[in-house]
Design a protein around this motif. Structure first.
Motif, short mmCIF file in Angstrom:
data_model
loop_
_atom_site.label_atom_id
_atom_site.label_comp_id
_atom_site.label_asym_id
_atom_site.label_seq_id
_atom_site.Cartn_x
_atom_site.Cartn_y
_atom_site.Cartn_z
N GLY A 1 0.80 -1.21 0.00
CA GLY A 1 0.00 0.00 0.00
C GLY A 1 0.84 1.27 0.00
O GLY A 1 2.05 1.26 -0.23
N HIS A 2 0.16 2.38 0.28
CA HIS A 2 0.77 3.70 0.27
C HIS A 2 0.84 4.27 1.68
O HIS A 2 0.05 3.93 2.55
CB HIS A 2 -0.03 4.67 -0.60
N GLY A 3 1.81 5.17 1.87
CA GLY A 3 1.89 5.90 3.13
C GLY A 3 0.91 7.07 3.14
O GLY A 3 0.05 7.20 2.26
N ASP A 4 1.06 7.95 4.13
CA ASP A 4 0.16 9.09 4.27
C ASP A 4 0.86 10.38 3.90
O ASP A 4 2.10 10.45 3.86
CB ASP A 4 -0.35 9.19 5.71
N MET A 5 0.07 11.40 3.65
CA MET A 5 0.59 12.75 3.40
C MET A 5 0.18 13.63 4.58
O MET A 5 -0.99 13.66 4.97
CB MET A 5 0.03 13.30 2.10
N LEU A 6 1.15 14.32 5.16
CA LEU A 6 0.91 15.19 6.30
C LEU A 6 0.98 16.65 5.87
O LEU A 6 1.98 17.09 5.30
CB LEU A 6 1.92 14.91 7.41
N ILE A 7 -0.11 17.37 6.15
CA ILE A 7 -0.18 18.80 5.86
C ILE A 7 0.20 19.57 7.13
O ILE A 7 -0.41 19.36 8.18
CB ILE A 7 -1.60 19.22 5.41
N GLU A 8 1.21 20.42 7.04
CA GLU A 8 1.63 21.23 8.18
C GLU A 8 1.33 22.70 7.89
O GLU A 8 1.75 23.25 6.87
CB GLU A 8 3.12 21.04 8.45
N LEU A 9 0.57 23.32 8.79
CA LEU A 9 0.16 24.71 8.58
C LEU A 9 1.26 25.67 9.03
O LEU A 9 1.95 25.44 10.02
CB LEU A 9 -1.12 25.01 9.36
N ALA A 10 1.38 26.75 8.27
CA ALA A 10 2.30 27.84 8.63
C ALA A 10 1.50 29.13 8.55
O ALA A 10 1.18 29.61 7.46
CB ALA A 10 3.48 27.88 7.69
N VAL A 11 1.13 29.68 9.73
CA VAL A 11 0.34 30.92 9.78
C VAL A 11 1.25 32.07 9.36
O VAL A 11 2.31 32.29 9.95
CB VAL A 11 -0.24 31.16 11.18
N GLU A 12 0.83 32.77 8.32
CA GLU A 12 1.68 33.78 7.70
C GLU A 12 1.36 35.18 8.24
O GLU A 12 0.20 35.60 8.29
CB GLU A 12 1.48 33.74 6.18
N THR A 13 2.40 35.90 8.64
CA THR A 13 2.26 37.27 9.10
C THR A 13 2.25 38.20 7.90
O THR A 13 3.16 38.15 7.06
CB THR A 13 3.41 37.66 10.03
N PRO A 14 1.23 39.06 7.76
CA PRO A 14 1.16 39.95 6.59
C PRO A 14 2.28 41.00 6.61
O PRO A 14 2.74 41.41 7.67
CB PRO A 14 -0.22 40.59 6.70
N VAL A 15 2.72 41.40 5.44
CA VAL A 15 3.77 42.43 5.30
C VAL A 15 3.26 43.56 4.41
O VAL A 15 2.21 43.44 3.77
CB VAL A 15 5.06 41.82 4.71
N ASN A 16 4.02 44.67 4.39
CA ASN A 16 3.69 45.84 3.56
C ASN A 16 2.27 46.34 3.81
O ASN A 16 1.47 46.52 2.87
CB ASN A 16 3.88 45.51 2.07
N LEU A 17 1.93 46.51 5.09
CA LEU A 17 0.58 46.94 5.46
C LEU A 17 0.37 48.42 5.14
O LEU A 17 1.29 49.24 5.28
CB LEU A 17 0.34 46.70 6.94
N THR A 18 -0.86 48.75 4.76
CA THR A 18 -1.24 50.15 4.57
C THR A 18 -1.53 50.77 5.94
O THR A 18 -1.64 50.06 6.96
CB THR A 18 -2.47 50.26 3.68
N ALA A 19 -1.68 52.08 5.96
CA ALA A 19 -1.97 52.78 7.22
C ALA A 19 -3.30 52.29 7.80
O ALA A 19 -3.43 52.11 9.02
CB ALA A 19 -2.01 54.29 6.98
N ARG A 20 -4.29 52.10 6.96
CA ARG A 20 -5.60 51.65 7.41
C ARG A 20 -5.52 50.24 8.00
O ARG A 20 -6.13 49.93 9.03
CB ARG A 20 -6.59 51.67 6.24
N GLN A 21 -4.73 49.33 7.34
CA GLN A 21 -4.58 47.96 7.83
C GLN A 21 -3.89 47.94 9.21
O GLN A 21 -4.28 47.18 10.10
CB GLN A 21 -3.77 47.13 6.82
#
Length: 381
Positions: free
Chosen positions: A327-347
């Motif tokens: 058979g086949h093995g498994d695939m593991l999804i690992e999350l990486a929470v991304e910090t936004p860059v180049n924010l506008t003044a309003r953001q």
């Protein structure tokens, strides 16, 4: 009780290759191991029997003796019974001499010193390093490779002699391939300088191969790469190595596999890992993200609310196939929470406002800084 045939013990045929014998032994060893058969008193003796069979059949020299004489080649009973009126002791000596000659005749020059074995030399084994992609390792692929090697000379049919004439016994060593010299009380044996240990000389060498019996040539071979290979996997192509000297047997070709690194997936055995970036909003509120699979497909993965960087989710059966089935093995999804860059003044303004309202929404930060305060208080005390 008579011993069982070693091939029968391992469950292989007499024509089985070394790899087939090794594979059969591993299967038997796992099946019969005493730790897995504590309720079977026969398991330990069967396990020892399989070990004994493998110790003989894995060694080319011992296997050759067993194929000719069976168990008698090792238990002192070789040649038992009458042969031409000879008794057991004389027959044993005669048989042992036969075995010694069969197995070591190439090194000692053979009985008569002029037979083909005294001059023929097995060709060298060759190694070829082959790189494949992860997708190719997943599905299997057929590759065409060009191998520079030595092949039997077509002009002399591998004999090394012009016009197909036969090589002649070396007059210096009388076909033994070695010469002896007396030095004081000792007799020193050296490789014959005339024939270089071959036992024969070619008086009229082939003009194409200069008497070697082989020529350099690049060969094109088609190689089947099975699904599930990984870096370090070795594939043996019997008889595809370098041609032997003066009609000797051909060596083998060993293909060593290296699997290239992939831009999206990392591999660990049959498991695959894929790091997926998600936005702060998706990680906080939850949602869905579409991820690739190694077979070229797509899978939708549900992101739970409040997901943190490093959280893993499993896609069963979406990993690599096992090399020899299973058979086949498994695939593991690992999350990486991304910090936004180049924010506008309003953001930035919105984030500052959100940060003021999120005092009770960061449990990991609250727990960490609580421990920090306890640490500092302890240091003051």
């Amino acid at each position: 009780m008579a011993k069982r045939d070693y091939y029968e013990v391992l469950g292989v045929s007499r024509g089985a290759s070394a790899d087939e014998i090794k594979k059969a032994y591993r299967t038997k060893a796992k099946e019969l191991h005493p730790d897995r058969n504590k309720d079977n008193p026969q398991a330990e003796s069967d396990f020892k029997e399989a070990n004994e069979a493998y110790e003989v059949l894995k060694d080319d020299t011992r296997k050759a003796a067993y194929d000719r004489y069976g168990h008698a080649a090792f238990d002192g009973g070789m040649g038992a019974g009458p042969r031409g009126g000879a008794g057991r002791q004389g027959d044993f000596a005669s048989s042992f001499s036969d075995v010694f000659e069969d197995l070591f005749g190439d090194f000692m020059g053979g009985r008569g010193g002029a037979g083909p074995r005294s001059r023929a030399q097995r060709g060298s084994d060759l190694r070829y390093n082959l790189r494949v992609g992860l997708e190719e390792a997943y599905s299997g692929v057929q590759k065409t490779i060009n191998v520079p090697t030595s092949v039997a000379c077509g002009s002399c049919n591998g004999t090394g002699a012009e016009g197909g004439s036969e090589p002649q016994t070396c007059p210096t060593c009388s076909g033994m391939g070695k010469v002896r010299a007396q030095q004081g009380f000792f007799t020193v044996e050296r490789t014959c300088p005339t024939c270089a240990g071959a036992g024969q000389i070619v008086k009229n060498p082939c003009r194409t191969c200069q008497g070697a019996g082989r020529v350099e040539k690049e060969r094109q071979l088609s190689v089947n790469i099975p699904a599930g290979v990984e870096t370090g996997t070795r594939i043996r192509l019997a008889g595809e190595g370098e041609a032997g000297m003066r009609g000797g047997p051909t060596g083998d070709l060993y293909i060593f596999i290296e699997v290239r690194e992939h831009a999206l997936f990392q591999r660990d055995g049959t498991s695959l890992y894929c790091r997926i970036p998600v936005s702060i909003a998706t990680a906080a509120l939850g949602g869905e993200v579409e991820v690739p699979t190694i077979d070229g497909g797509r899978s939708r993965v549900r992101i739970p609310e409040g997901a943190q960087t490093g959280k893993q989710m499993r896609l069963r059966g979406k990993g690599m196939p096992a090399l020899r089935g299973g058979g086949h093995g498994d695939m593991l999804i690992e999350l990486a929470v991304e910090t936004p860059v180049n924010l506008t003044a309003r953001q930035k303004e919105i984030l500052r406002e959100f940060d003021k309202l999120a005092e009770n929404n960061n449990p990991e930060s609250s727990s960490f800084f609580s421990k920090v305060r306890s640490f500092w208080d302890g240091m003051k005390g």
